[in-house]
Design a protein around this motif. Structure first.
Motif, PDB file in Angstrom:
ATOM      1  N   ALA A 148       0.829  -1.210   0.000  1.00 58.60           N
ATOM      2  CA  ALA A 148       0.000   0.000   0.000  1.00 58.60           C
ATOM      3  C   ALA A 148       0.865   1.262   0.000  1.00 58.60           C
ATOM      4  N   ALA A 149       1.923   1.268   0.789  1.00 62.03           N
ATOM      5  CA  ALA A 149       2.771   2.460   0.908  1.00 62.03           C
ATOM      6  C   ALA A 149       3.585   2.726  -0.354  1.00 62.03           C
ATOM      7  N   THR A 150       4.045   1.668  -0.991  1.00 61.31           N
ATOM      8  CA  THR A 150       4.950   1.837  -2.131  1.00 61.31           C
ATOM      9  C   THR A 150       4.240   1.852  -3.475  1.00 61.31           C
ATOM     10  N   GLY A 151       3.048   1.272  -3.526  1.00 61.47           N
ATOM     11  CA  GLY A 151       2.347   1.165  -4.800  1.00 61.47           C
ATOM     12  C   GLY A 151       2.823   0.008  -5.657  1.00 61.47           C
ATOM     13  N   LEU A 152       3.751  -0.784  -5.143  1.00 56.67           N
ATOM     14  CA  LEU A 152       4.232  -1.953  -5.875  1.00 56.67           C
ATOM     15  C   LEU A 152       3.287  -3.128  -5.671  1.00 56.67           C
ATOM     16  N   GLN A 153       3.287  -4.032  -6.612  1.00 54.49           N
ATOM     17  CA  GLN A 153       2.626  -5.308  -6.431  1.00 54.49           C
ATOM     18  C   GLN A 153       3.566  -6.199  -5.615  1.00 54.49           C
ATOM     19  N   ARG A 154       3.001  -7.191  -4.959  1.00 56.80           N
ATOM     20  CA  ARG A 154       3.825  -8.112  -4.158  1.00 56.80           C
ATOM     21  C   ARG A 154       4.973  -8.703  -4.970  1.00 56.80           C
ATOM     22  N   GLY A 155       4.656  -9.146  -6.176  1.00 57.54           N
ATOM     23  CA  GLY A 155       5.682  -9.777  -7.019  1.00 57.54           C
ATOM     24  C   GLY A 155       6.836  -8.845  -7.308  1.00 57.54           C
ATOM     25  N   SER A 156       6.559  -7.587  -7.583  1.00 55.37           N
ATOM     26  CA  SER A 156       7.621  -6.615  -7.856  1.00 55.37           C
ATOM     27  C   SER A 156       8.444  -6.343  -6.612  1.00 55.37           C
ATOM     28  N   LEU A 157       7.762  -6.267  -5.475  1.00 51.68           N
ATOM     29  CA  LEU A 157       8.475  -6.032  -4.216  1.00 51.68           C
ATOM     30  C   LEU A 157       9.447  -7.185  -3.947  1.00 51.68           C
ATOM     31  N   LYS A 175      10.588  -9.438  -6.111  1.00 50.45           N
ATOM     32  CA  LYS A 175      11.596  -9.561  -7.161  1.00 50.45           C
ATOM     33  C   LYS A 175      12.719  -8.534  -6.980  1.00 50.45           C
ATOM     34  N   THR A 176      12.362  -7.345  -6.569  1.00 47.48           N
ATOM     35  CA  THR A 176      13.347  -6.274  -6.422  1.00 47.48           C
ATOM     36  C   THR A 176      14.146  -6.384  -5.130  1.00 47.48           C
ATOM     37  N   PHE A 177      13.475  -6.682  -4.018  1.00 50.59           N
ATOM     38  CA  PHE A 177      14.137  -6.635  -2.707  1.00 50.59           C
ATOM     39  C   PHE A 177      14.292  -7.998  -2.039  1.00 50.59           C
ATOM     40  N   GLY A 178      13.672  -9.016  -2.579  1.00 50.18           N
ATOM     41  CA  GLY A 178      13.818 -10.365  -2.050  1.00 50.18           C
ATOM     42  C   GLY A 178      12.861 -10.697  -0.929  1.00 50.18           C
ATOM     43  N   SER A 179      12.618  -9.745  -0.050  1.00 46.73           N
ATOM     44  CA  SER A 179      11.775  -9.982   1.118  1.00 46.73           C
ATOM     45  C   SER A 179      11.524  -8.659   1.828  1.00 46.73           C
ATOM     46  N   LYS A 180      10.643  -8.714   2.803  1.00 44.40           N
ATOM     47  CA  LYS A 180      10.414  -7.552   3.657  1.00 44.40           C
ATOM     48  C   LYS A 180      11.715  -7.164   4.346  1.00 44.40           C
ATOM     49  N   ARG A 181      12.442  -8.151   4.808  1.00 45.40           N
ATOM     50  CA  ARG A 181      13.707  -7.908   5.492  1.00 45.40           C
ATOM     51  C   ARG A 181      14.721  -7.260   4.542  1.00 45.40           C
ATOM     52  N   GLY A 182      14.761  -7.732   3.297  1.00 50.79           N
ATOM     53  CA  GLY A 182      15.660  -7.155   2.299  1.00 50.79           C
ATOM     54  C   GLY A 182      15.333  -5.702   2.023  1.00 50.79           C
ATOM     55  N   LEU A 183      14.055  -5.391   1.954  1.00 52.81           N
ATOM     56  CA  LEU A 183      13.641  -4.001   1.767  1.00 52.81           C
ATOM     57  C   LEU A 183      14.023  -3.169   2.978  1.00 52.81           C
ATOM     58  N   PHE A 184      13.813  -3.708   4.189  1.00 53.77           N
ATOM     59  CA  PHE A 184      14.189  -2.961   5.387  1.00 53.77           C
ATOM     60  C   PHE A 184      15.694  -2.682   5.401  1.00 53.77           C
ATOM     61  N   GLU A 185      16.483  -3.649   5.014  1.00 50.52           N
ATOM     62  CA  GLU A 185      17.937  -3.429   4.984  1.00 50.52           C
ATOM     63  C   GLU A 185      18.291  -2.292   4.029  1.00 50.52           C
ATOM     64  N   GLN A 186      17.651  -2.253   2.863  1.00 52.50           N
ATOM     65  CA  GLN A 186      17.911  -1.163   1.924  1.00 52.50           C
ATOM     66  C   GLN A 186      17.486   0.179   2.509  1.00 52.50           C
ATOM     67  N   VAL A 187      16.347   0.193   3.171  1.00 55.39           N
ATOM     68  CA  VAL A 187      15.865   1.413   3.828  1.00 55.39           C
ATOM     69  C   VAL A 187      16.868   1.866   4.883  1.00 55.39           C
ATOM     70  N   LEU A 188      17.332   0.939   5.708  1.00 56.15           N
ATOM     71  CA  LEU A 188      18.275   1.277   6.773  1.00 56.15           C
ATOM     72  C   LEU A 188      19.600   1.754   6.207  1.00 56.15           C
TER      73      LEU A 188
END
Length: 122
Positions: free
Chosen positions: A35-44, A46-59
């Motif tokens: 909801a926050a990013t506007g991405l579909q689950r698959g894109s999220l 595919k791009t970041f690997g996981s919620k944890r992977g996205l958090f690491e990039q954010v951090l």
């Protein structure tokens, strides 16, 4: 042939930072990130690997700049320390490296930010 991305990764990371900052790591679901990013689950995934992977990039992004003077970056660091550092060695290393390079007293810096979240008593 893979489809080209139709989103800006920097924008996605910035929006995800807002979601993690508001909800914390464990409180932020993949649905919240979608909801926050506007991405579909698959894109999220595919791009970041996981919620944890996205958090690491954010951090990583939050700790790359002048994070010591950025309340949002401090909140993300506190979230990482509270929710992940004890069980996630790469996240713990990011936190440790940032605090070791900190030009201020890390305990005072983090303590001040935590106190800023307390309600003001009338």
């Amino acid at each position: 042939m893979a489809r080209p991305r139709n989103f800006n990764e920097d924008d996605v990371i910035e929006r995800a930072a807002g979601a993690f900052g508001q909800l914390g790591y464990t409180g932020c679901s993949v649905d919240d990130l979608v909801a926050a990013t506007g991405l579909q689950r698959g894109s999220l995934y595919k791009t970041f690997g996981s919620k944890r992977g996205l958090f690491e990039q954010v951090l990583r992004r939050a700790l790359a700049g002048d994070w010591q003077h950025d309340p949002a970056a401090l909140d993300l660091l506190i979230t990482a320390l509270r929710e992940l550092a004890s069980i996630d060695l790469p996240i713990a290393a990011l936190c440790r490296d940032a605090l070791a390079a900190c030009s201020q007293d890390p305990a005072q810096l983090l303590g001040s930010r935590l106190l800023a979240h307390l309600p003001i008593k009338d």
